[in-house]
Scaffold this active site. Sequence first.
Site: not given
Ligand code: GA4
Length: 333
Positions: A205, A207, A262, A272
């Site tokens: 994914h 961020d 990443h 981890r």
């Molecule tokens: C990825 C980056 C951060 O960890 C996060 C994630 C969020 C979550 O876990 O609630 C998301 C993911 C992240 C991107 C797409 C959506 C939202 C899970 C998901 C499937 C906290 C964020 O802001 O986006």
Amino acid sequence: MVVASQPALNHSSQIKTCKPTSLFTGIPVVDLSDPKAKSLIVKAFEEFGIFKLVNHGIPMEVINKLEVESLRFFNLPQPEKDRASPPDPYGYGSKRIGPNGDVGWIEYILLNTNPDVMSHKSLSIFQQSPEIFHSAVNDYISAVKKMTCEVLELIADGLGLEARNMLSRFLRNEKSDSCFRLNHYPPCPELQALSGRNLIGFGEHTDPQIISVLRSNNTSGLQICLRDGTWVSVPPDRSSFFINVGDSLQVMTNGRFKSVKHRVLTDNTNPRISMIYFGGPPLNEKIVPLPSLVAEGEESLYKEFTWWEYKKSAYKSRLGDYRLGPFEKTASQ
Ligand code: GA4
């Protein structure tokens, strides 16, 4: 952790580890006190979307205290952890990532860094000694936020922006919608032996925010995707930070920096632990290219949108989706 659920066992959550390409010699390392830091960071963000920060000035006690408290929580019996708030998206979660069916070999705590939202959640999650956990989280976040703002000011300088605070102001704003994540990736030797592959802890994914700052213990797992599509492992370093570009900074630089794809694979033997600060803007902030980064005659590559609109759309997506796609301008726009 709860016993493996079916989705965490299927082939899509397991993967062969890959070897770095021979040309890749590792992600750039930047010393925060180096007078060349600003240009090195800009170069690293242009080439890789990530760098390792050393000599960052954050005391190891602050980091260790949070690591100890996190492990104390993750080592609690599962029923106790399950009594902590389920993610809404903030709270304690196990295996499920986001609301749309993504899973990983992970458990985590996700918090909003806004003090009003955060204190309520973090106190309710860690029922055993909430104040100790809360102060460990707060001390860590305030130190990392300060350092991240310094990094963003170096970037503003390095990019030749009008003012040094053009990027850091989003994080310093009291309404900044930043969040913080504590991740625990336990090893699962049985499953790994069965498949001969590493399990996916957190699938690929990018961020969505402006900038992400990760610190982990010395257990491997983080991998980044290079521009040519190869996945390479980032060797862990418990005393440094890994800082990466988020989608919003990609837009603010009109594509000059690219948010790096990443993922995290679980280690065969060691747990981890990672802690990540995601620096985001206030919800009502427009995410647009900074005017001085759009050369004369050039246009924004993206439609106009607010951070709230982007976040809403991110939470409707699957982890691996290309989330900026719907916000890109097409030829006719
Ligand atoms: C990825 C980056 C951060 O960890 C996060 C994630 C969020 C979550 O876990 O609630 C998301 C993911 C992240 C991107 C797409 C959506 C939202 C899970 C998901 C499937 C906290 C964020 O802001 O986006």
